[in-house]
Design an enzyme around this catalytic site. Sequence first.
Site, PDB file in Angstrom:
ATOM      1  N   GLY A 209       0.817  -1.244  -0.194  1.00 55.21           N
ATOM      2  CA  GLY A 209      -0.023  -0.004   0.046  1.00 55.21           C
ATOM      3  C   GLY A 209       0.959   1.407   0.064  1.00 55.21           C
TER       4      GLY A 209
ATOM      5  N   GLY B  29      -0.316   8.266   0.356  1.00 54.24           N
ATOM      6  CA  GLY B  29      -0.428   8.598   1.955  1.00 54.24           C
ATOM      7  C   GLY B  29       0.778   8.025   2.656  1.00 54.24           C
TER       8      GLY B  29
ATOM      9  N   ASP C   3      -2.957  -7.790  -4.746  1.00 48.94           N
ATOM     10  CA  ASP C   3      -4.089  -7.597  -4.284  1.00 48.94           C
ATOM     11  C   ASP C   3      -4.315  -8.216  -3.418  1.00 48.94           C
ATOM     12  OD1 ASP C   3      -6.951  -7.223  -3.803  1.00 48.94           O
ATOM     13  OD2 ASP C   3      -7.413  -8.007  -5.717  1.00 48.94           O
ATOM     14  N   LEU C   4      -4.205  -7.694  -2.129  1.00 52.56           N
ATOM     15  CA  LEU C   4      -4.279  -8.312  -0.844  1.00 52.56           C
ATOM     16  C   LEU C   4      -5.625  -8.988  -0.422  1.00 52.56           C
ATOM     17  CD1 LEU C   4      -2.122  -5.766   1.159  1.00 52.56           C
ATOM     18  CD2 LEU C   4      -1.787  -8.163   1.157  1.00 52.56           C
TER      19      LEU C   4
ATOM     20  N   THR D  43      -8.828  -7.703   2.995  1.00 48.71           N
ATOM     21  CA  THR D  43      -7.662  -7.040   2.894  1.00 48.71           C
ATOM     22  C   THR D  43      -6.687  -6.604   3.940  1.00 48.71           C
ATOM     23  OG1 THR D  43      -9.083  -5.972   0.936  1.00 48.71           O
ATOM     24  CG2 THR D  43      -6.975  -4.825   1.454  1.00 48.71           C
TER      25      THR D  43
ATOM     26  N   TYR E 283     -23.356  -5.334   9.007  1.00 47.61           N
ATOM     27  CA  TYR E 283     -21.900  -4.573   8.396  1.00 47.61           C
ATOM     28  C   TYR E 283     -22.249  -3.224   8.628  1.00 47.61           C
ATOM     29  CZ  TYR E 283     -18.443  -2.902   5.481  1.00 47.61           C
ATOM     30  OH  TYR E 283     -17.225  -2.412   5.114  1.00 47.61           O
TER      31      TYR E 283
END
Length: 330
Positions: free
Chosen positions: A44, A48, A96-97, A144, A200
């Site tokens: 990632g 950021g 792609d985790l 993820t 959720y």
Amino acid sequence: MKATIRYLAGIAGPSGFGSNSTAEQVTEHCSSTLPSRLTALITGATSGIGAETARVLAKRGVRVVIGARNMKKAREVRENILKESPNAEVILLEIDLSSFASVQRFCSDFLALQLPLNILINNAGIYSQNLEFSEEKIEMTFATNYLGHFLLTEMLLERMTETAEKTGIEGRIINVSSMIHSWVKREAFQFKDMIKGRNYNGTHAYALSKLSSILHAREMAKQLKARNARVTINVVHPGIVKTGIMRAHKSLITDSLFFIASKLLKSTSQGAATTCYVALSPEIEGMSGKYFLDCNESSCSSLANDESEALKLWNNTRSLLHKRLRKAAA
């Protein structure tokens, strides 16, 4: 209250650093003591605090491997790093985790490079207001932020252990978590519910994943110690930073409150400081299973400190991964 005052005033802790410290500041004196050509893998790191962590580590002479889902953004990050540090070595690999198959491919690609691995920074994270599922039918945030990093760490641990044995340099694993983990109540921490995304709520799902990353470090630290492996694992809370995830939360509060809160947020460089400190500082040699905030060891919730919960989560995770990976291989 004292912690809040210390944060707002930027008062330094025992490490000599505090909430106002930047990633460059906390690593400034590490350059002269760092072993030559350490290798750090960061997930990632396309924006950021991940991108800032990659930039600062590269500036300090660390070979940086960026695991990214968006390769276009990853190439842009590499270009920016090389403009500032022309001699830096930055390697890009796709991952792609949320996908176990992608994590496996990534690890195969990395191991094929025959590189050492000194530092693993499990930084990538997503926040989603809406319920989504991974290709393995697991709630996307949990898949993820937690499961993907768990599998990645498992698959690369042997390389880290080997590197530490050959070089005599301590390997360091860093899980990037959040203070939001403390919002989770014990009765809500149910493995099957987390996988299925029951009842959720985006913020709650994010908090569950970040609590899981702390418990992962707790149990793994015990296991590494039992193996006498020269590898540590710690958790960092970067602070509340002006990043994409924070913008995703913006819709949950009014614009006026967001404006006021934004004045108290950390800059990206301040947000990356604790990760960079834990990755490179000689001051934390041998420390493992700890939680760091503002470049100092801190405390987390009682649930995050619960060793029985950590072991239960570990066993449930290993069982899930074993079943899913065996099914995929069949």
